[in-house]
Design a protein around this motif. Sequence first.
Motif, PDB file in Angstrom:
ATOM      1  N   ILE A   1      20.569  79.286  36.934  1.00 39.66           N
ATOM      2  CA  ILE A   1      21.560  78.388  37.506  1.00 39.66           C
ATOM      3  C   ILE A   1      21.188  78.148  38.962  1.00 39.66           C
ATOM      4  CG2 ILE A   1      23.998  78.151  38.148  1.00 39.66           C
ATOM      5  CD1 ILE A   1      24.583  79.909  35.619  1.00 39.66           C
ATOM      6  N   ILE A   2      21.061  76.898  39.325  1.00 40.00           N
ATOM      7  CA  ILE A   2      20.794  76.581  40.729  1.00 40.00           C
ATOM      8  C   ILE A   2      22.049  75.941  41.303  1.00 40.00           C
ATOM      9  CG2 ILE A   2      19.330  75.350  42.370  1.00 40.00           C
ATOM     10  CD1 ILE A   2      17.099  75.374  40.321  1.00 40.00           C
ATOM     11  N   LEU A   3      22.662  76.644  42.243  1.00 38.78           N
ATOM     12  CA  LEU A   3      23.895  76.159  42.863  1.00 38.78           C
ATOM     13  C   LEU A   3      23.555  75.591  44.230  1.00 38.78           C
ATOM     14  CD1 LEU A   3      26.311  79.172  42.278  1.00 38.78           C
ATOM     15  CD2 LEU A   3      26.761  76.839  41.579  1.00 38.78           C
ATOM     16  N   SER A   4      23.951  74.357  44.436  1.00 35.24           N
ATOM     17  CA  SER A   4      23.738  73.761  45.741  1.00 35.24           C
ATOM     18  C   SER A   4      25.104  73.339  46.264  1.00 35.24           C
ATOM     19  CB  SER A   4      22.813  72.562  45.588  1.00 35.24           C
ATOM     20  OG  SER A   4      22.630  71.946  46.828  1.00 35.24           O
ATOM     21  N   THR A   5      25.529  73.935  47.352  1.00 31.52           N
ATOM     22  CA  THR A   5      26.868  73.629  47.851  1.00 31.52           C
ATOM     23  C   THR A   5      26.950  73.913  49.344  1.00 31.52           C
ATOM     24  OG1 THR A   5      29.219  74.205  47.674  1.00 31.52           O
ATOM     25  CG2 THR A   5      27.649  75.940  47.192  1.00 31.52           C
ATOM     26  N   HIS A   6      27.945  73.310  49.978  1.00 33.85           N
ATOM     27  CA  HIS A   6      28.181  73.603  51.389  1.00 33.85           C
ATOM     28  C   HIS A   6      29.178  74.738  51.554  1.00 33.85           C
ATOM     29  CE1 HIS A   6      25.713  70.399  52.757  1.00 33.85           C
ATOM     30  NE2 HIS A   6      26.418  69.475  52.129  1.00 33.85           N
ATOM     31  N   LEU A   7      29.855  75.105  50.458  1.00 31.66           N
ATOM     32  CA  LEU A   7      30.850  76.183  50.536  1.00 31.66           C
ATOM     33  C   LEU A   7      30.156  77.526  50.326  1.00 31.66           C
ATOM     34  CD1 LEU A   7      33.708  74.473  48.509  1.00 31.66           C
ATOM     35  CD2 LEU A   7      33.450  74.618  50.978  1.00 31.66           C
ATOM     36  N   ILE A   8      29.364  77.905  51.314  1.00 33.37           N
ATOM     37  CA  ILE A   8      28.480  79.060  51.175  1.00 33.37           C
ATOM     38  C   ILE A   8      29.240  80.364  51.006  1.00 33.37           C
ATOM     39  CG2 ILE A   8      26.696  80.393  52.356  1.00 33.37           C
ATOM     40  CD1 ILE A   8      25.833  77.747  53.642  1.00 33.37           C
ATOM     41  N   GLU A   9      30.266  80.523  51.801  1.00 36.00           N
ATOM     42  CA  GLU A   9      31.035  81.769  51.750  1.00 36.00           C
ATOM     43  C   GLU A   9      31.541  82.048  50.334  1.00 36.00           C
ATOM     44  OE1 GLU A   9      32.447  84.262  55.167  1.00 36.00           O
ATOM     45  OE2 GLU A   9      30.768  83.021  54.663  1.00 36.00           O
ATOM     46  N   GLU A  10      31.992  81.004  49.674  1.00 36.81           N
ATOM     47  CA  GLU A  10      32.580  81.172  48.344  1.00 36.81           C
ATOM     48  C   GLU A  10      31.576  81.609  47.278  1.00 36.81           C
ATOM     49  OE1 GLU A  10      34.871  77.814  47.038  1.00 36.81           O
ATOM     50  OE2 GLU A  10      36.261  77.984  48.725  1.00 36.81           O
ATOM     51  N   ILE A  11      30.339  81.182  47.424  1.00 31.42           N
ATOM     52  CA  ILE A  11      29.377  81.490  46.360  1.00 31.42           C
ATOM     53  C   ILE A  11      28.436  82.640  46.710  1.00 31.42           C
ATOM     54  CG2 ILE A  11      29.341  79.158  45.400  1.00 31.42           C
ATOM     55  CD1 ILE A  11      26.422  79.084  46.817  1.00 31.42           C
ATOM     56  N   ALA A  12      28.525  83.131  47.952  1.00 30.33           N
ATOM     57  CA  ALA A  12      27.541  84.114  48.437  1.00 30.33           C
ATOM     58  C   ALA A  12      27.322  85.261  47.451  1.00 30.33           C
ATOM     59  CB  ALA A  12      27.948  84.642  49.803  1.00 30.33           C
ATOM     60  N   ASN A  13      28.404  85.794  46.884  1.00 27.71           N
ATOM     61  CA  ASN A  13      28.259  86.960  46.008  1.00 27.71           C
ATOM     62  C   ASN A  13      27.849  86.620  44.587  1.00 27.71           C
ATOM     63  OD1 ASN A  13      28.851  89.045  47.841  1.00 27.71           O
ATOM     64  ND2 ASN A  13      30.998  88.426  47.783  1.00 27.71           N
ATOM     65  N   LEU A  14      27.845  85.330  44.263  1.00 26.48           N
ATOM     66  CA  LEU A  14      27.418  84.934  42.920  1.00 26.48           C
ATOM     67  C   LEU A  14      25.894  84.913  42.833  1.00 26.48           C
ATOM     68  CD1 LEU A  14      29.680  81.778  42.343  1.00 26.48           C
ATOM     69  CD2 LEU A  14      30.205  84.131  41.747  1.00 26.48           C
ATOM     70  N   LEU A  15      25.244  84.817  43.982  1.00 29.82           N
ATOM     71  CA  LEU A  15      23.813  84.540  44.006  1.00 29.82           C
ATOM     72  C   LEU A  15      22.957  85.784  43.911  1.00 29.82           C
ATOM     73  CD1 LEU A  15      23.884  82.019  46.987  1.00 29.82           C
ATOM     74  CD2 LEU A  15      24.159  81.539  44.541  1.00 29.82           C
ATOM     75  N   GLU A  16      21.825  85.624  43.232  1.00 33.79           N
ATOM     76  CA  GLU A  16      20.849  86.708  43.215  1.00 33.79           C
ATOM     77  C   GLU A  16      19.734  86.377  44.199  1.00 33.79           C
ATOM     78  OE1 GLU A  16      19.689  87.903  39.342  1.00 33.79           O
ATOM     79  OE2 GLU A  16      18.045  89.154  40.037  1.00 33.79           O
ATOM     80  N   HIS A  17      19.443  85.093  44.315  1.00 34.04           N
ATOM     81  CA  HIS A  17      18.309  84.663  45.125  1.00 34.04           C
ATOM     82  C   HIS A  17      18.721  83.446  45.951  1.00 34.04           C
ATOM     83  CE1 HIS A  17      13.815  85.064  45.327  1.00 34.04           C
ATOM     84  NE2 HIS A  17      14.002  83.951  46.011  1.00 34.04           N
ATOM     85  N   VAL A  18      18.198  83.329  47.140  1.00 31.06           N
ATOM     86  CA  VAL A  18      18.581  82.211  48.007  1.00 31.06           C
ATOM     87  C   VAL A  18      17.350  81.451  48.481  1.00 31.06           C
ATOM     88  CG1 VAL A  18      19.709  81.586  50.187  1.00 31.06           C
ATOM     89  CG2 VAL A  18      20.640  83.451  48.811  1.00 31.06           C
TER      90      VAL A  18
END
Lengths: 282, 122
Positions: free
Chosen positions: A182-199
Motif C-alpha cells: 500500500i502506498i499512502l500519499s497524504t499531507h496528513l502525516i501525523e495521522e498516518i505515521a504509525n501505519l507506515l513501515e517504510h517512508v
Amino acid sequence: MNAIEVCKVSKSFGGTPVLQDISVRFEEGKIYGLLGRNGAGKSTLLNLINNRLFPDSGQILIDGQRAAENDAAQGKIYFMSEKTLYPRDMKIKHVFRWSKDFYGGFDDAYAQHLIQAFGLDVNKKVSQLSTGYSSIYKLITALCVPVPYVFLDEPVLGLDATHRDLFYKLLMETYVERPRTIILSTHLIEEIANLLEHVVILNHGMVCRDQTCEELLQSGYMVTGKASEIDAFIQGKEVLGMDAIGGLKTAYLLGERPQGLEDAFEVAPLTLQKLFVKLTSE
Amino acid sequence: MQLNHESEVPIYVQIAQQIEDAIFMGAFEEEQQIPSTTEISMQLKINPATVRKGINRLVEEDMVYKKRGLGMFVRQGARKRIQEKRQKEFYQNYILPLISEAKKLDLSPQELREWMERGYEE
C-alpha cells in the motif's frame, strides 16, 4: 522478491523538471508513505508507474515486467486518486460490478461491510456524491479488488475525523488479513505515521529519504534549552532547523544523540511530521 | 490501550509495556489469550509489524507464548515475574530520576526521607 522498481526515472513538463533521475523500490506486502510537499512529484511518480504518464528516461518494472503499455502488469495495481475516471452518470453499485470484471474479482462481502460502516448510498451516481463520499467509494474499491499493489493518493480527501479514523482502522484490518503493498500519499502525516513501515520523502523531484519509519525517526532528535547554550551545543552538528521563543531555542538535529544530554537540556525524539517539515522547508 | 506518540519510548516498546501492565493488573489472566495482532493494530491504528515486534518482546521474556492456530497466551507465573522485574528496575526508573530532580532543587537527603515516610503514612 516481487516489487515495483523505479530505475533512474526523469520526467519534465514543458521543460520544467518534475522528477530528476529517481530510483526507488516498493516491495511486496509493505505499507509505504510517499511524502512530499505540493509539486514535489508524488503524483507524477504514481502516474508514471500506472502508465498514465510516460517517463522521459529511465525504466519502471512491476514484478520484473515493464510497466509501460503492459495490461498484465498494470492489472496488478489499483490507483486511487482525486481524479474520477468512471463515467459521471454511473451508479456506485455499477462501479463496483465493473471493477469486479476489470480486476478479475471483488470482495463483495467485505464491500457490504464497508458500505454499511461508512453509510454509502450505492444507488447514487458518481456525479451526485460529495467529495468525502467520492473518496469513500474509491477507497472501498481499492480495498476490495484482489490486486497486490494499491496506491492511495490523498485517500482521506473530504472525510470527516470520524470517517478518517474508521478508514485507518479498516485499512489495518484488511492489511493484516490480506497483506499487500500500500502506498499512502497524504499531507496528513501525523495521522498516518504509525501505519507506515517504510517512508519515501520526495523533495524538488528527488528522493530525499528512503528508509524504514523506525530508522528515519531514530536518525535525529530535538533539543530545547537556553538560546546561548543551544547555539554552543549545535556547533559542528548537522542542524535541520531551529525554532525560537524568547530566550528559548529548539534545535532539530541529525545524528546520534550524545550520552547524558538530558541533564543539560530538554531532549525529545523527532516525529515524522516535524522531521518532514524541517527536511522540506526552504 | 493508549499510546503516547510524543514519548521518548518507541511505539513497539509501549505496546509491550501496556500488555505487560494489563497482565500485571490481572486484565489478561494467566493462561488466557491476549488480543490478536489484528485487534491491536486496528484499535491503535498502527502497522501490524510494529505490533508483532512489541509482542515478540514479551515472547522473548517468556511472558506470553504462542498456541499454534489459536493466538498468544499469558504464561503461567508471568504476573509474579513482572512484579520481580519491576522491583529490580525500581531504583533505576524511579529513585535515580527522583534524586536527580531533588539535587536540581537543592533538597537534602534528610528532606527526601521525611517526605518518603509521610507519603507511606498518607
